[in-house]
Every structure is written in C-alpha cells, then in structure tokens.
Scaffold this motif. Structure first.
Motif, mmCIF file in Angstrom:
data_model
loop_
_atom_site.group_PDB
_atom_site.id
_atom_site.type_symbol
_atom_site.label_atom_id
_atom_site.label_comp_id
_atom_site.label_asym_id
_atom_site.label_seq_id
_atom_site.Cartn_x
_atom_site.Cartn_y
_atom_site.Cartn_z
ATOM 1 N N ARG A 11 0.810 -1.275 0.059
ATOM 2 C CA ARG A 11 0.089 -0.026 0.163
ATOM 3 C C ARG A 11 0.813 1.390 -0.055
ATOM 4 N N ASP A 29 -3.462 5.331 -1.920
ATOM 5 C CA ASP A 29 -4.193 6.499 -1.640
ATOM 6 C C ASP A 29 -3.553 7.951 -2.000
ATOM 7 N N ASN A 78 -3.348 5.221 8.806
ATOM 8 C CA ASN A 78 -2.987 3.977 7.996
ATOM 9 C C ASN A 78 -1.817 3.396 8.100
ATOM 10 N N TYR A 83 1.362 2.615 5.855
ATOM 11 C CA TYR A 83 1.910 2.515 4.317
ATOM 12 C C TYR A 83 3.148 2.023 4.073
ATOM 13 N N GLU A 110 -6.431 -3.513 4.618
ATOM 14 C CA GLU A 110 -5.747 -2.208 4.889
ATOM 15 C C GLU A 110 -4.617 -2.395 3.896
ATOM 16 N N GLU A 151 -8.196 3.525 0.597
ATOM 17 C CA GLU A 151 -8.845 3.976 1.542
ATOM 18 C C GLU A 151 -10.724 3.882 1.243
#
Length: 231
Positions: free
Chosen positions: A2, A28, A43, A45, A176, A181
């Motif tokens: 991510r 995102d 979040n 990442y 996740e 998102e």
C-alpha cells in the motif's frame, strides 16, 4: 503493498494511482501536507511517494515527520526540483530515492518495487512457500510449477499472505494492505476474494482460515492433515 501518493496535481496523482493498481499495488492520494499527515496517522503504508512542493506543510516537512516516527517507511521524492542541490537536500531530509518530473510511470513502479524489496532486507524478490512461487515483478504465480492466472486483487491478497511467511493475517490487515482508503470495512470483500483465490489455487486448499483471527498460508502438515481427513 500500500502506497501513499502525496501530489497536489490531481490528474497526475490519479494517473499514478491507476498505474499502481494495474500492478496490484493499492494507493491513496493526499493533495496537501495536512491530508498526508492525517492519512499517515491512521493507515499503515509501505512507501510514500512524495512531491516536495505541496500546499500546507511542505513535502519536506512531511518527510521529516515520517523519519521522526522511526517507522523506517521508505520515501520516494517525486518532484520537479531537479538540481543537484535539490537532490542532495532531499536525501538529507531522509528520502530513500529521488525521481524528477517529467518521468515514466514504468520507472516509478520499478523504483517502488525496488524500495519494497530493499525494505524487506532478506526477503527475496521471488517468494516461495508451501509449493507456491510468487514473482511480484512479473506478477506471476505458480503452484507446483503450474501457472495460475489471478486477478489484480487476488494477487495483492496472496502477496500479503505469502509475505507473512505462514503467519496469520487478519481480514482487517488484508483490507488495509490490499485495498485503498475507499474500501468499506463492513463489506465481505476480503472473504469473497479469499474464496475466489482458493478456487484459483486449487486442491488441496493452501489458504487456511484461523477462526476469529484471519488467514494464513497452510503448512505442509496442515495440507496433509486435511488430505487425511478427506480420505
């Protein structure tokens, strides 16, 4: 994987996001420093792709905040500031890589993959576990030398499970790490994707469910036990 894209030119940010999605990388977008810091606070990442010239707290300030957390999250600065002094200051702020605009999307993706590989240190580029062979660069999966065609989302979920090396990954973590998102945490997206992935991978089932906890790649012992139970 991510990725957080911090870029105030929306068309460019969306083009990067769409390109990453084609490579089974969730992404995102933050169009300013405040949004970037907010997303980073809630979040997890794997990599930040960071423009230096953004509204609010600058990209440099965002980079400093990332470094200050001690998370070790790699930072790829993607910016029009192309002088040697600009690059030097970027690396001094904590950037792990630096790519100047204009750029080729394919190069950006290769650099992101390289940073992810470097972050994992001992993790090999091609990962193998329980008869599975997963190549994140070619986006190919083999089971016992048999090629298996997967959708982008199925590949992303399998990549997270394989990277856990037999450890349990919760549905929340899969959501996740493999979705962006905009994913609804109350949907059955993870369950449906895992179910479809199991069918693609074939028998005996290699993705084990740990009731109330999550999913993991089954060990050879698990697979033999399942085979004995069905005999």
């Amino acid at each position: 994987m991510r990725v957080l894209i911090v870029e105030d030119e929306l068309y460019m940010a969306e083009a990067i996001r769409d390109g990453l999605r084609l490579e089974a990388i969730a992404a995102d977008i933050a169009g300013d420093g405040d949004t970037a810091l907010e997303l980073l606070s809630v979040n997890a990442y794997d990599i930040a792709v960071l423009d230096r010239d953004i509204p609010g707290p600058s990209g440099d300030e965002v980079a400093e905040r990332i470094v200050a957390t001690g998370s070790g999250m790699p930072i790829l600065m993607l910016t029009a500031a192309d002088r040697l002094d600009d690059k030097a200051s970027g690396f001094q702020l904590g950037a792990d890589d630096y790519l100047t605009k204009p750029f080729e999307l394919r190069e950006l993706i290769l650099r992101i993959r390289a940073l992810d590989r470097r972050r994992a240190h001992i993790r090999p580029p091609v990962r193998e576990i329980a008869g599975l062979r997963l190549d994140p660069f070619r986006r190919e999966v083999y089971r016992d030398d048999r090629y298996i065609a997967l959708t982008r989302k199925q590949f992303a979920v399998l990549e997270v499970l394989v990277a856990a090396e037999g450890g349990v990954v919760s549905a929340e973590e899969l959501l996740e790490r493999a979705w962006d998102e905009n994913a609804d945490s109350f949907t059955n997206a993870v369950r449906i994707t895992v179910s479809a992935l199991r069918k693609r991978l074939g028998e005996p089932q290699i993705i084990a469910t740990v009731p109330g906890v999550g999913y993991r790649i089954a060990t050879p012992t698990d697979i033999r036990r399942e085979g004995d139970a069905g005999a």
